[in-house]
Design a protein around this motif. Structure first.
Motif, PDB file in Angstrom:
ATOM      1  N   GLY A 220      32.910  29.533  23.733  1.00  0.00           N
ATOM      2  CA  GLY A 220      32.555  28.409  24.585  1.00  0.00           C
ATOM      3  C   GLY A 220      31.782  27.335  23.867  1.00  0.00           C
ATOM      4  N   ASP A 221      31.498  27.560  22.563  1.00  0.00           N
ATOM      5  CA  ASP A 221      30.745  26.617  21.754  1.00  0.00           C
ATOM      6  C   ASP A 221      29.440  26.233  22.438  1.00  0.00           C
ATOM      7  OD1 ASP A 221      30.347  25.116  19.440  1.00  0.00           O
ATOM      8  OD2 ASP A 221      31.118  23.295  20.365  1.00  0.00           O
ATOM      9  N   THR A 222      28.715  27.252  22.879  1.00  0.00           N
ATOM     10  CA  THR A 222      27.450  27.016  23.563  1.00  0.00           C
ATOM     11  C   THR A 222      26.564  28.241  23.422  1.00  0.00           C
ATOM     12  OG1 THR A 222      26.467  26.354  25.678  1.00  0.00           O
ATOM     13  CG2 THR A 222      28.275  27.929  25.764  1.00  0.00           C
ATOM     14  N   CYS A 223      25.295  28.117  23.787  1.00  0.00           N
ATOM     15  CA  CYS A 223      24.369  29.250  23.795  1.00  0.00           C
ATOM     16  C   CYS A 223      24.334  29.830  25.207  1.00  0.00           C
ATOM     17  CB  CYS A 223      22.970  28.809  23.377  1.00  0.00           C
ATOM     18  SG  CYS A 223      22.849  28.278  21.645  1.00  0.00           S
ATOM     19  N   ILE A 224      24.354  31.148  25.297  1.00  0.00           N
ATOM     20  CA  ILE A 224      24.324  31.796  26.600  1.00  0.00           C
ATOM     21  C   ILE A 224      23.187  32.811  26.622  1.00  0.00           C
ATOM     22  CG2 ILE A 224      26.801  31.494  26.983  1.00  0.00           C
ATOM     23  CD1 ILE A 224      27.198  34.416  26.157  1.00  0.00           C
ATOM     24  N   ALA A 225      22.754  33.189  27.819  1.00  0.00           N
ATOM     25  CA  ALA A 225      21.663  34.149  27.960  1.00  0.00           C
ATOM     26  C   ALA A 225      22.112  35.524  27.478  1.00  0.00           C
ATOM     27  CB  ALA A 225      21.221  34.224  29.425  1.00  0.00           C
ATOM     28  N   THR A 226      21.223  36.230  26.808  1.00  0.00           N
ATOM     29  CA  THR A 226      21.518  37.581  26.355  1.00  0.00           C
ATOM     30  C   THR A 226      21.871  38.455  27.554  1.00  0.00           C
ATOM     31  OG1 THR A 226      19.955  37.327  24.520  1.00  0.00           O
ATOM     32  CG2 THR A 226      20.607  39.572  25.109  1.00  0.00           C
ATOM     33  N   GLY A 227      22.941  39.222  27.443  1.00  0.00           N
ATOM     34  CA  GLY A 227      23.374  40.081  28.542  1.00  0.00           C
ATOM     35  C   GLY A 227      24.493  39.494  29.367  1.00  0.00           C
ATOM     36  N   THR A 228      24.755  38.195  29.214  1.00  0.00           N
ATOM     37  CA  THR A 228      25.887  37.586  29.891  1.00  0.00           C
ATOM     38  C   THR A 228      27.106  37.654  28.986  1.00  0.00           C
ATOM     39  OG1 THR A 228      25.309  35.369  29.100  1.00  0.00           O
ATOM     40  CG2 THR A 228      24.380  36.049  31.206  1.00  0.00           C
ATOM     41  N   CYS A 229      28.269  37.289  29.512  1.00  0.00           N
ATOM     42  CA  CYS A 229      29.495  37.410  28.728  1.00  0.00           C
ATOM     43  C   CYS A 229      29.930  36.060  28.176  1.00  0.00           C
ATOM     44  CB  CYS A 229      30.616  38.028  29.567  1.00  0.00           C
ATOM     45  SG  CYS A 229      31.071  37.082  31.036  1.00  0.00           S
ATOM     46  N   ILE A 241      37.036  40.681  33.916  1.00  0.00           N
ATOM     47  CA  ILE A 241      37.197  39.390  33.260  1.00  0.00           C
ATOM     48  C   ILE A 241      35.851  38.672  33.237  1.00  0.00           C
ATOM     49  CG2 ILE A 241      39.630  39.134  33.891  1.00  0.00           C
ATOM     50  CD1 ILE A 241      38.746  37.328  36.182  1.00  0.00           C
ATOM     51  N   CYS A 242      35.706  37.745  32.282  1.00  0.00           N
ATOM     52  CA  CYS A 242      34.509  36.909  32.192  1.00  0.00           C
ATOM     53  C   CYS A 242      34.872  35.556  32.794  1.00  0.00           C
ATOM     54  CB  CYS A 242      34.068  36.745  30.732  1.00  0.00           C
ATOM     55  SG  CYS A 242      32.551  35.765  30.513  1.00  0.00           S
ATOM     56  N   PRO A 243      34.307  35.180  33.950  1.00  0.00           N
ATOM     57  CA  PRO A 243      34.729  33.944  34.619  1.00  0.00           C
ATOM     58  C   PRO A 243      34.438  32.694  33.819  1.00  0.00           C
ATOM     59  CG  PRO A 243      32.757  34.851  35.656  1.00  0.00           C
ATOM     60  CD  PRO A 243      33.248  35.885  34.685  1.00  0.00           C
ATOM     61  N   GLN A 244      33.315  32.662  33.089  1.00  0.00           N
ATOM     62  CA  GLN A 244      32.985  31.542  32.223  1.00  0.00           C
ATOM     63  C   GLN A 244      31.873  31.975  31.265  1.00  0.00           C
ATOM     64  OE1 GLN A 244      32.192  31.015  35.745  1.00  0.00           O
ATOM     65  NE2 GLN A 244      30.169  31.882  35.354  1.00  0.00           N
ATOM     66  N   PRO A 245      31.754  31.313  30.090  1.00  0.00           N
ATOM     67  CA  PRO A 245      30.667  31.679  29.171  1.00  0.00           C
ATOM     68  C   PRO A 245      29.321  31.599  29.872  1.00  0.00           C
ATOM     69  CG  PRO A 245      32.225  30.215  28.091  1.00  0.00           C
ATOM     70  CD  PRO A 245      32.614  30.243  29.543  1.00  0.00           C
ATOM     71  N   GLY A 246      28.531  32.660  29.745  1.00  0.00           N
ATOM     72  CA  GLY A 246      27.249  32.728  30.429  1.00  0.00           C
ATOM     73  C   GLY A 246      27.354  33.368  31.795  1.00  0.00           C
ATOM     74  N   GLY A 247      28.562  33.811  32.171  1.00  0.00           N
ATOM     75  CA  GLY A 247      28.765  34.457  33.463  1.00  0.00           C
ATOM     76  C   GLY A 247      28.604  35.958  33.356  1.00  0.00           C
ATOM     77  N   THR A 248      28.997  36.661  34.429  1.00  0.00           N
ATOM     78  CA  THR A 248      28.901  38.115  34.488  1.00  0.00           C
ATOM     79  C   THR A 248      30.295  38.697  34.624  1.00  0.00           C
ATOM     80  OG1 THR A 248      26.735  37.976  35.555  1.00  0.00           O
ATOM     81  CG2 THR A 248      27.906  40.068  35.737  1.00  0.00           C
ATOM     82  N   CYS A 249      30.596  39.738  33.853  1.00  0.00           N
ATOM     83  CA  CYS A 249      31.902  40.386  33.936  1.00  0.00           C
ATOM     84  C   CYS A 249      32.139  40.892  35.356  1.00  0.00           C
ATOM     85  CB  CYS A 249      31.991  41.550  32.942  1.00  0.00           C
ATOM     86  SG  CYS A 249      32.021  41.038  31.200  1.00  0.00           S
ATOM     87  N   GLN A 250      33.359  40.734  35.854  1.00  0.00           N
ATOM     88  CA  GLN A 250      33.679  41.158  37.221  1.00  0.00           C
ATOM     89  C   GLN A 250      35.144  41.539  37.321  1.00  0.00           C
ATOM     90  OE1 GLN A 250      34.219  36.963  39.492  1.00  0.00           O
ATOM     91  NE2 GLN A 250      32.194  37.311  38.600  1.00  0.00           N
ATOM     92  N   CYS A 251      35.434  42.404  38.294  1.00  0.00           N
ATOM     93  CA  CYS A 251      36.814  42.790  38.561  1.00  0.00           C
ATOM     94  C   CYS A 251      37.501  41.663  39.329  1.00  0.00           C
ATOM     95  CB  CYS A 251      36.870  44.075  39.378  1.00  0.00           C
ATOM     96  SG  CYS A 251      36.312  45.556  38.482  1.00  0.00           S
ATOM     97  N   PRO A 252      38.825  41.543  39.200  1.00  0.00           N
ATOM     98  CA  PRO A 252      39.556  40.534  39.979  1.00  0.00           C
ATOM     99  C   PRO A 252      39.380  40.777  41.470  1.00  0.00           C
ATOM    100  CG  PRO A 252      40.925  41.434  38.217  1.00  0.00           C
ATOM    101  CD  PRO A 252      39.709  42.294  38.287  1.00  0.00           C
ATOM    102  N   GLY A 253      39.682  39.783  42.273  1.00  0.00           N
ATOM    103  CA  GLY A 253      39.559  39.899  43.713  1.00  0.00           C
ATOM    104  C   GLY A 253      40.371  41.065  44.250  1.00  0.00           C
ATOM    105  N   GLY A 254      39.790  41.803  45.199  1.00  0.00           N
ATOM    106  CA  GLY A 254      40.476  42.946  45.791  1.00  0.00           C
ATOM    107  C   GLY A 254      40.353  44.219  44.978  1.00  0.00           C
ATOM    108  N   GLU A 255      39.531  44.187  43.914  1.00  0.00           N
ATOM    109  CA  GLU A 255      39.341  45.371  43.088  1.00  0.00           C
ATOM    110  C   GLU A 255      37.848  45.660  42.921  1.00  0.00           C
ATOM    111  OE1 GLU A 255      41.409  45.284  39.401  1.00  0.00           O
ATOM    112  OE2 GLU A 255      43.357  44.818  40.294  1.00  0.00           O
TER     113      GLU A 255
END
Length: 456
Positions: A220-229, A241-255
């Motif tokens: 993402g060519d950016t700095c993100i918080a430690t522990g985020t994806c 999946i990682c929704p965006q740099p600095g986000g949290t990993c999550q399962c797709p909808g319905g899972e």
């Protein structure tokens, strides 16, 4: 009067000679280090112009290698407006190198005409342009916009308004600047190439420099918080999946996450045995699969339980099977009929190959008025047929119209044919009648029901 004019002319020649001599020495390339003869202008720090480098930390203090002059952080080693210390401005066409005003840059610095740190002007200068204070060069170019003596006469560079612009005070070309292309954020790797945002110059390349509690996210060519994806590759659970740099990993909808297999599974599937508690009797055969009832059972959602396949579930749209026997030996007995009696039977065939069985007992066989009759009263689209047997050994009864009694929709028999008072009269022997009801070969499964009328 004539002698006075001669004396003044001689004095002017001496002054001009001294001025030209000083200029010739500087043009010769001697590195004086910016001493008293370097042309530096000592200006008080409160009024001195400053460079565009304004980086500081959260407390307002300057970052390493910077000095706060007035309200701006600058590098006094290279800033021509604050050379060596705040408020010391180098003369026009001079540069600040290693904290001293000079007409050349000391190694490993390179002469750039772009603004320091934060400048966006492309590379506009090199060692061949703008370093000579006399005639041609930077003086002429800088003074061409209207200096009184600059440029056209070859006098001191930038003496007109264009000269001020060249020195950084006006809107003309940028002032010469000594830059270390390996570490200068405003001239990184090349003059005028500025590092922006969270990037700093290191080894001539702009790279991410992240603060405490942050990590670099190259994707993402950016700095993100430690522990985020940063990307989905950072997600430890299969399918996340990682929704965006600095986000949290999550399962797709319905899972949702199934920890036992470290994977995302459908929300309608089970992960462990307790997930099947809502359907009584069901088990979780494998994580990631739906809860299942045991063999021979089905899920009845209206009662939230597993029930036998032959049982009726009142869930909307499901056919409720009838309670009739499904084999000859298990045939459902109807009421025993006497002369003039009647009965009925109703059923629903919900499975392919399924049969309904009933057994009818006719009485008063010796009465000449005996007349047994079985027929469909409900048979939509002629979906259903029946066979009549005299036993469970497969012995089909005969019909008055000839042939055996199979594939019928109507069956009847009378006590005798002809005059029952005649000597040749013989009663028709009719015992229990086993009736098998089934779907016609052309019929398809549906929720249609059948009904039989039985009379004697």
């Amino acid at each position: 009067m004539k002698d006075c004019r001669a004396l003044l002319a001689a004095s002017f020649a001496v002054v001009l000679g001294v001025a030209l001599s000083a200029g010739g020495c500087a043009n010769g390339g001697s590195d004086s280090g910016g001493g008293d003869d370097s042309g530096a202008e000592d200006v008080t720090s409160t009024d001195a112009p400053v460079t565009t480098d304004a980086k500081s930390d959260a407390t307002g203090a300057c970052t390493t290698g910077k000095t706060k002059c007035a309200s701006t952080c600058v590098d006094t080693n290279t800033d021509p407006k604050n050379c060596g210390k705040c408020g010391v401005a180098c003369a026009t066409a001079q540069v600040c190198s290693n904290g001293s005003c000079s007409y050349s840059c000391a190694s490993p610095e390179t002469l750039c005409n772009a603004p320091p740190e934060g400048g966006t002007t492309p590379e506009a200068g090199n060692d061949s342009g703008g370093t000579t204070p006399e005639g041609g060069g930077a003086g002429d170019a800088a003074g061409s916009s209207g200096g009184d003596a600059g440029g056209s006469s070859g006098a001191e560079a930038g003496s007109g308004s264009g000269g001020d612009a060249a020195a950084g005070d006006g809107g003309g070309s940028a002032a010469p600047y000594c830059a270390n292309l390996g570490t200068d954020n405003g001239n990184c790797g090349a003059c005028g190439y500025a590092c922006t945002g969270e990037h700093t110059c290191n080894g001539g390349q702009c790279g991410l420099t992240c603060g405490t509690g942050q990590v670099a996210c190259i994707a993402g060519d950016t700095c993100i918080a430690t522990g985020t994806c940063c990307s989905s590759a950072d997600c430890a659970v299969t399918g996340q999946i990682c929704p965006q740099p600095g986000g949290t990993c999550q399962c797709p909808g319905g899972e949702s996450v199934c920890a036992s297999i470290n994977s995302c599974i459908s929300s309608s599937a089970c992960c462990q045995q307790s997930d099947c508690a809502a359907l009584s009797g069901a088990t979780c055969p494998n994580p990631g699969q739906p809860c299942q009832c045991a063999n021979g059972q089905k899920a009845c959602l209206s009662t939230q339980s597993c029930i036998p396949q032959s049982s009726c579930c009142t869930a909307a749209g499901e056919c409720c099977d009838d309670p009739l026997g499904k084999t000859c030996g298990g045939a459902t007995a109807q009421a025993t009929l006497t002369l003039g009696g009647s009965d009925s039977a109703t059923g629903l065939i919900t499975a392919a190959g399924e049969e309904d069985w009933i057994v009818i007992n006719f009485n008063n066989v010796g009465n000449t008025a005996f007349h047994a009759h079985v027929q469909f009263t409900t048979n939509p689209n002629n979906e259903f047929l029946f066979d009549a047997y005299g036993d469970c050994k497969g012995t089909l009864l005969t019909c008055a119209d000839g042939g055996d009694c199979s594939g019928k929709t109507d069956w009847e028999v009378s006590y005798a044919q002809g005059d029952p008072t005649g000597t040749s009269f013989a009663p028709v022997a009719v015992g229990p009648v086993y009736v098998k009801i089934y779907r016609a070969a052309s019929s398809t499964l549906n929720c249609d029901s059948w009904a039989l009328s039985i009379t004697e």
